[in-house]
Design a protein around this motif. Structure first.
Motif, short mmCIF file in Angstrom:
data_model
loop_
_atom_site.label_atom_id
_atom_site.label_comp_id
_atom_site.label_asym_id
_atom_site.label_seq_id
_atom_site.Cartn_x
_atom_site.Cartn_y
_atom_site.Cartn_z
N ASP A 123 5.64 -16.26 -6.77
CA ASP A 123 5.13 -17.04 -7.81
C ASP A 123 3.73 -17.18 -8.02
OD1 ASP A 123 3.90 -18.74 -5.54
OD2 ASP A 123 5.65 -19.86 -5.32
N GLU A 124 3.05 -17.53 -8.95
CA GLU A 124 1.81 -17.33 -9.16
C GLU A 124 0.83 -17.83 -8.12
OE1 GLU A 124 -1.66 -19.00 -12.46
OE2 GLU A 124 0.57 -19.51 -12.67
N ALA A 125 0.98 -18.76 -7.30
CA ALA A 125 0.13 -19.31 -6.33
C ALA A 125 0.25 -18.45 -5.11
CB ALA A 125 0.80 -20.76 -5.71
N ILE A 127 1.20 -15.11 -5.19
CA ILE A 127 0.33 -13.88 -5.79
C ILE A 127 -1.17 -13.87 -5.82
CG2 ILE A 127 0.11 -12.20 -7.54
CD1 ILE A 127 2.84 -12.33 -8.04
N ARG A 128 -1.60 -15.24 -6.31
CA ARG A 128 -2.90 -15.41 -6.41
C ARG A 128 -3.63 -15.21 -4.82
NH1 ARG A 128 -2.85 -19.68 -9.41
NH2 ARG A 128 -2.86 -21.11 -7.60
N GLY A 145 7.00 -12.44 -11.47
CA GLY A 145 6.98 -13.70 -11.33
C GLY A 145 8.29 -14.11 -10.64
#
Length: 231
Positions: A123-125, A127-128, A145
């Motif tokens: 998910d985005e969080a 991966i960030r 994603g």
């Protein structure tokens, strides 16, 4: 037979320049391999930072200069650090030096690091939070994603590894690695998870996962998991 690069005790004098830092450091290797080296320093360096390495090959007269990544730091004694440097693209002059010094693979061939292509799914969080790790790994990295996006990537490009950025307790990694097994069975299948988390199903781990990478392990653990010889 394993093709993992053999490290050999060799003393070479290097000049190191940390990316973004004008200070030049003199260092001596304690061992080298075709994919990197270990040096002794009197200061700690940040994991994941790019470092420029230069040395003179005294046998050939060639100047060898290349970029590396700070892969690990271990304190030896107070004020002395063992620093592991990984070379994502070391070039032929370094490979030739390793061959002459005896830092070879077990098959007798120097293993020149290549640009592995990997797919990271999370998910985005998540991966960030891991972005810096992957950017400094030296690999060709693609991100997805979820399972549907992963399937599109798996169908469009050859991959060396697929990494599920999920805790082992989260069953969503199963769908990610099942898609990898179906579409590209030769790709290495990894899960990057906290060490203390218990998998929801040990049988699924044994069936699908080549290696679990400790989320606290840093770039060297990631590189080792991706480049390790297939069994």
């Amino acid at each position: 037979m394993s093709r993992k690069a053999q490290r050999l005790q060799v003393n070479l004098t290097l000049t190191l320049t940390l990316d973004g830092d004008p200070i030049t450091l003199a260092a001596t290797t304690t061992n080298i391999s075709s994919a990197g080296c270990l040096v002794r320093l009197d200061r700690e360096l940040p994991i994941g930072r790019i470092i420029h390495v230069a040395l003179l090959d005294d046998e050939t007269g060639n100047l060898i200069d290349m970029d590396g990544v700070i892969a690990r730091q271990e304190i030896i004694i107070d004020g002395q650090w063992a620093t592991g440097i990984h070379f994502p693209d070391p070039g032929l002059t370094w490979a030739e030096l390793c061959r002459r010094k005896g830092a070879i693979t077990k098959t007798g061939l120097v293993q020149v690091a290549r640009r592995y292509r990997i797919l990271v799914v999370g998910d985005e969080a998540r991966i960030r939070g891991a972005l810096a790790l992957y950017v400094t790994s030296g690999f060709d990295v693609r991100f997805a994603g979820g399972v549907d996006n992963a399937r599109e990537a798996l169908a469009s490009v050859h991959l060396d590894a697929v990494i599920a950025e999920r805790e082992l307790s989260d069953p969503e990694w199963v769908g990610i690695l099942e898609a990898a097994l179906e579409k590209q069975p030769a790709a290495r299948r990894l899960v990057r998870s906290s060490r203390e988390v218990q998998p929801f199903d040990e049988k699924e781990v044994a069936r699908l996962v080549h290696r679990v990478v400790d989320i606290e392990g840093g770039v060297e653990a990631l590189i080792d998991a991706i480049t390790a010889a297939r069994l």
